[in-house]
Design an enzyme around this catalytic site. Sequence first.
Site, PDB file in Angstrom:
ATOM      1  CD  GLU A  47      38.165  34.339  42.999  1.00  0.00           C
ATOM      2  OE1 GLU A  47      38.017  34.948  41.972  1.00  0.00           O
ATOM      3  OE2 GLU A  47      38.902  33.178  43.186  1.00  0.00           O
ATOM      4  CB  CYS A  96      39.185  35.779  38.709  1.00  0.00           C
ATOM      5  SG  CYS A  96      40.530  35.097  40.040  1.00  0.00           S
TER       6      CYS A  96
END
Length: 490
Positions: free
Chosen positions: A235, A269
Site C-alpha cells: 500500500e 495516503c
Amino acid sequence: MTTLTFDSLNPATGEVVGRHPKHTAADVDKVVGRAEEAARWWAALSPAERRRRLLDYKAVLTRHMRELARLVHDETGKPVADATLEIVLTVTHLDWAARNAQKVLGRRRVNTGLVGLNLVGTLEYLPLGVVAVIGPWNYPVFTPMGSIAYALAAGNAVVFKPSELTPGVGVRLAELFAESVPEHPVFQCLTGLGETGAALVADPRVAKVAFTGSTATARRVMAACAENLTPVVAECGGKDAFIVDADADIAAAADACLWGALSNAGQTCVGVERVYVVDAVHDAFVRELSARAARVRAGEHYGPITMPGQVEVIRRHIDDAVATGKVVTGGPGAVRAPYVDPVIVEDVPEDSPAVREETFGPTITVRRTRDVQEALDLANASAYGLGGTIFSRNTRRAADLARRMRSGMTAINSIISFAAVPSLPFGGVGDSGFGRIHGGDGLREFARPKAVSRQRFPMPGMNITSFGRGPADLERLVRLVTLMHGRRKR
C-alpha cells in the site's frame, strides 16, 4: 538482544517520547524463529479459539484507548481526538476480522460440474505462517493493524516493524496483544531503523510481507523479497482526486474536501490533493472552500509535519504551485516548520510537481473543468490510483463515475468513508501498490487457497485418466463436452 538504542521524538516539541532498541539482523533471526513456533501453535487452534482471543484483544485495546491515543499524539503530533478516531476504526476492523475469518476462509464445497460428477471438490484457505508487517508513521495504529488484525485472524503469526518515528505505538500494540494471548509470541514487534526492516523482509522464513510506505521504498522491498520469492502486499502513496459535479451540495462538498485534505496535516495516503470542479459551480465551491479554510488552524485543528524531511517536499510543491497558479489561501509563508498552514491554489498546470507528485501536506490544487467527464479524465491521468471522491446529487451518474475512476476505492458524497467499512477491501492500482487489506479480500491476502478433489465413485464407461483408456472412452467424453458446450449462443 542489541543494546544500541534510538529515541522517538515528539515532532511538535522535539521532546523525547521514548527510547527503543535498534534491533539487529541477529535479533531479527531470533524473533522470526520464535514466530515460526508460535505460528504452528496459533494455526493449530480451532477457529473459535482464535476468534475468542482476538475479541479479547479487541476489548483490551478498547480499554487502553485513551492511553494509546495519547501515545499516538506524542509520537506523531496529531490531536488526541484524531488519534482516538484512528483507534476506534481499528477496533471495528479487528472485530470484523475476528468474527468473519471462519466464514471467509473455512472449508466449503464447490460445484464440480458435469464432467466432475463423480467428484467432491472442497476449497479452504490455510495460514501462511509468519507474516512481516512494515508499518507507517502517519496512522501508526489503524494502517498496520489493517494487515496485522487480518493476518492474525487468518491464522498467522506476525512480526511488526513500525516506523522509527512511531516505535512506541508498535511496541504497545504487541504488549497489549500479549495480555490476551500470553501462551506464545504470536504477535511480536521489532524496533529500529531501515536496516531492521531490511533484515526482516529478507528472512526466508517470512511467508509474506505487508508493506505500507512510499512507492520508491516499496520497490526496494519487492526487490529484497524477490530473492526468496516472498509475496508482498504493498500500500503505497496516492494523489487522490476529488470531483465536484454541477449538481453537488456545495457546502457539504467543501466541508468534506477540506477535512480530507487538511486532517492529519494532509499526511494521509487517501487524503485529498487534487480537486476538479465543474465550471457551473467552480466559483461558488472555491468561495465556500476558502471561507472554511480560513477558520482552520495548524497546531489546533491538525498537528505538525511528523517527518522533518517532508517539509521541504511540501515547500517545493507550494513554491511551484504559487509560481504557476493562482493563490486562494496561504502561500510560501504557510510553511513554518514543523507546521504548515492550509494552502489552496487553483489553475496549477497538470504537469507540475504539485499535481503529479504526492505532496503529503495540507495543500489543495483546484482546477475548473468543462464538465464531469473532463474532471474524470484529469483525475485518472495519474500514475497513482489509491482512493478518490465524487460529489453529485445524481446517484446513477455518481455511481458510474466512481466505477470508472482509476482507483482502488471511491467515496460518494462522503470522504474516505470506505476505510471505515470493514467488509470493503482497501488498496490501490499503479504506483499506489497492489493487493488488498480489510474485508474478505484482506483475509484471503494472508492465506493460501487449498483445493481438494475426492472421487466418490468411478465414472462408468469413461476412464479418461488411465493408460487403459480406449477410443470409446474418449469418444464418450467428446460427445458429452460437445453436448454441453458446442452450441453457439445467440
